[in-house]
Write a protein that holds these residues in place. Structure first.
Motif, mmCIF file in Angstrom:
data_model
loop_
_atom_site.group_PDB
_atom_site.id
_atom_site.type_symbol
_atom_site.label_atom_id
_atom_site.label_comp_id
_atom_site.label_asym_id
_atom_site.label_seq_id
_atom_site.Cartn_x
_atom_site.Cartn_y
_atom_site.Cartn_z
ATOM 1 N N ASP A 1 57.631 -7.641 25.027
ATOM 2 C CA ASP A 1 58.858 -8.421 24.959
ATOM 3 C C ASP A 1 60.061 -7.607 25.425
ATOM 4 N N VAL A 2 60.009 -6.315 25.138
ATOM 5 C CA VAL A 2 61.104 -5.403 25.475
ATOM 6 C C VAL A 2 60.536 -4.267 26.300
ATOM 7 N N ARG A 3 61.113 -4.038 27.464
ATOM 8 C CA ARG A 3 60.645 -2.966 28.342
ATOM 9 C C ARG A 3 61.731 -1.916 28.518
ATOM 10 N N ALA A 4 61.338 -0.660 28.434
ATOM 11 C CA ALA A 4 62.299 0.426 28.631
ATOM 12 C C ALA A 4 62.547 0.702 30.107
ATOM 13 N N PHE A 5 61.761 0.094 30.984
ATOM 14 C CA PHE A 5 61.875 0.311 32.439
ATOM 15 C C PHE A 5 61.789 1.797 32.773
ATOM 16 N N ASP A 6 60.848 2.479 32.121
ATOM 17 C CA ASP A 6 60.681 3.915 32.341
ATOM 18 C C ASP A 6 59.386 4.221 33.078
ATOM 19 N N GLY A 7 58.776 3.220 33.675
ATOM 20 C CA GLY A 7 57.466 3.415 34.280
ATOM 21 C C GLY A 7 57.482 3.907 35.706
ATOM 22 N N GLU B 1 68.391 -9.428 23.730
ATOM 23 C CA GLU B 1 69.066 -10.727 23.773
ATOM 24 C C GLU B 1 68.088 -11.828 24.171
ATOM 25 N N ARG B 2 67.166 -11.529 25.089
ATOM 26 C CA ARG B 2 66.135 -12.498 25.465
ATOM 27 C C ARG B 2 65.193 -12.766 24.293
ATOM 28 N N VAL B 3 64.876 -11.699 23.554
ATOM 29 C CA VAL B 3 64.034 -11.872 22.372
ATOM 30 C C VAL B 3 64.737 -12.764 21.352
ATOM 31 N N ARG B 4 66.002 -12.501 21.113
ATOM 32 C CA ARG B 4 66.774 -13.321 20.178
ATOM 33 C C ARG B 4 66.744 -14.791 20.583
ATOM 34 N N ASP B 5 66.932 -15.056 21.868
ATOM 35 C CA ASP B 5 66.920 -16.433 22.343
ATOM 36 C C ASP B 5 65.536 -17.055 22.203
ATOM 37 N N ALA B 6 64.489 -16.237 22.409
ATOM 38 C CA ALA B 6 63.122 -16.738 22.264
ATOM 39 C C ALA B 6 62.821 -17.078 20.805
ATOM 40 N N ILE B 7 63.328 -16.262 19.888
ATOM 41 C CA ILE B 7 63.148 -16.559 18.464
ATOM 42 C C ILE B 7 63.866 -17.858 18.117
ATOM 43 N N ALA B 8 65.077 -18.009 18.618
ATOM 44 C CA ALA B 8 65.847 -19.220 18.351
ATOM 45 C C ALA B 8 65.153 -20.465 18.893
ATOM 46 N N VAL C 1 57.069 -6.646 20.686
ATOM 47 C CA VAL C 1 56.316 -5.611 21.403
ATOM 48 C C VAL C 1 57.241 -4.889 22.374
ATOM 49 N N VAL C 2 57.264 -3.570 22.293
ATOM 50 C CA VAL C 2 58.125 -2.736 23.136
ATOM 51 C C VAL C 2 57.244 -1.870 24.031
ATOM 52 N N GLY C 3 57.555 -1.840 25.313
ATOM 53 C CA GLY C 3 56.750 -1.098 26.269
ATOM 54 C C GLY C 3 57.424 0.162 26.786
ATOM 55 N N PHE C 4 56.766 1.303 26.563
ATOM 56 C CA PHE C 4 57.191 2.602 27.105
ATOM 57 C C PHE C 4 56.048 3.179 27.931
ATOM 58 N N HIS C 5 56.298 4.344 28.534
ATOM 59 C CA HIS C 5 55.271 5.080 29.283
ATOM 60 C C HIS C 5 55.270 6.529 28.793
ATOM 61 N N ASP C 6 54.134 6.970 28.260
ATOM 62 C CA ASP C 6 54.093 8.330 27.722
ATOM 63 C C ASP C 6 53.879 9.378 28.805
ATOM 64 N N ARG D 1 47.444 -15.503 21.152
ATOM 65 C CA ARG D 1 48.296 -16.681 21.285
ATOM 66 C C ARG D 1 49.039 -16.739 22.621
ATOM 67 N N ASP D 2 49.026 -15.601 23.358
ATOM 68 C CA ASP D 2 49.804 -15.540 24.600
ATOM 69 C C ASP D 2 51.249 -15.938 24.366
ATOM 70 N N SER D 3 51.788 -15.565 23.220
ATOM 71 C CA SER D 3 53.157 -15.953 22.872
ATOM 72 C C SER D 3 54.115 -14.820 23.212
ATOM 73 N N TYR D 4 54.423 -14.688 24.483
ATOM 74 C CA TYR D 4 55.318 -13.625 24.906
ATOM 75 C C TYR D 4 56.727 -14.183 25.053
ATOM 76 N N ALA D 5 57.686 -13.380 24.682
ATOM 77 C CA ALA D 5 59.065 -13.858 24.670
ATOM 78 C C ALA D 5 59.575 -14.216 26.061
ATOM 79 N N ARG D 6 59.103 -13.505 27.081
ATOM 80 C CA ARG D 6 59.745 -13.711 28.384
ATOM 81 C C ARG D 6 58.772 -13.591 29.556
ATOM 82 N N THR D 7 57.488 -13.501 29.288
ATOM 83 C CA THR D 7 56.531 -13.272 30.359
ATOM 84 C C THR D 7 55.935 -14.582 30.863
#
Length: 280
Positions: free
Chosen positions: A168-174, A194-201, A215-220, A269-275
């Motif tokens: 749902d949230v990407r750090a754009f660090d990939g 903000e997109r997550v907030r709107d998706a919850i609403a 779900v937050v996405g980073f790259h180690d 559930r494939d319930s992604y906020a913005r995908t």
């Protein structure tokens, strides 16, 4: 005449709360709990990004003992296909994290959409078997490289009993092109939240065990992320409050079983906020 000027952060928080309250009565707004994920590792770079991230998840001023899911390249010799890489995967499991397949080919980070279905299936089976030989905390979830997938690859995942988990949230660090800093890390996370907030609403985010997993996405593999992981945790908490998202206590998953349970329900559930599924 003097005027009181509301601080920007406080103003954004009030606006966020107002937007959320319009659609969800406060009594029914489940608090958010961040579900951290990391892609592409384990990293064998001399700066030890994966090991440094593990250390900060365990010991940080926000939520000590955070658990995460690491989606790994299981067969590539510069990642999980080496003795050193296997040791890092074991360290992830011993620390209570979950590991899942990102790529199961010796070539590494190849989009699943470029692999014929039989080859894709074999690579995923190989990757999962490799992980199971290393530790017990193996997730049935998968994250495709570069997030590239289609109906065919999704059908292969399902045929193997695997579910896809995006973020749902990407750090754009990939993407790393010799520049490891992130000049807009806070604003990026704010926009994502903000997109997550709107998706919850809009009722598009599922509630699991009384909280809303985000779900937050980073790259180690990113040295900058490894150097600033604790700061990223603080930014997530601060910006969630700023956009009006109520946070659970604790705001991050600290139990590996609860983490996997929430992640699996999200995948099923494939319930992604913005995908959205990519267009052909």
């Amino acid at each position: 005449m003097s005027r009181f000027i509301l601080p920007t952060t406080a103003f954004r928080r009030l606006v966020g709360l107002f937007v959320l309250a319009l659609a969800i009565p406060s009594a029914y707004a489940a608090p958010v709990r961040f579900l951290l994920t990391f892609d592409d590792g384990p990293s064998l770079w001399s700066s030890q990004p994966t090991a440094r991230i593990l250390a900060q998840l365990a010991d940080n001023p926000v939520t000590p003992g955070i658990k995460a899911i690491f989606f790994v390249q299981t067969e590539h010799e510069s990642h999980g296909g080496s003795t050193e890489g296997e040791a890092l995967i074991r360290a992830e499991c011993w620390a209570g994290h979950r590991v899942g397949v990102h790529a199961g080919t010796v070539e590494g980070h190849i989009p699943h959409t470029e692999l014929p279905s039989p080859e894709l299936a074999r690579s995923l089976q190989t990757g999962r078997a490799h992980l199971l030989a290393l530790c017990d905390n193996v997730s049935s979830l998968i994250r495709p490289p570069d997030w590239l997938f289609d109906d065919r690859t999704a059908a292969v995942y399902r045929s193997l009993g695997m579910e896809m988990l995006l973020a749902d949230v990407r750090a754009f660090d990939g993407k790393i092109y010799g520049w490891y800093a992130s000049l807009r890390r806070r604003s990026n996370i704010t926009n994502e939240l903000e997109r997550v907030r709107d998706a919850i609403a809009a009722g598009r985010m599922p509630v699991v065990d009384g909280v809303t997993p985000v779900v937050v996405g980073f790259h180690d593999t990113n040295p900058y992320t490894a150097s600033h992981m604790s700061e990223y945790l603080q930014i997530l908490v601060e910006e969630a409050a700023a956009v009006g998202l109520p946070l659970a206590d604790p705001p991050f998953y600290t139990n590996g079983r609860a983490l996997e349970h929430a992640a699996r329900l999200r995948g099923e559930r494939d319930s992604y906020a913005r995908t959205e599924w990519p267009t052909p």
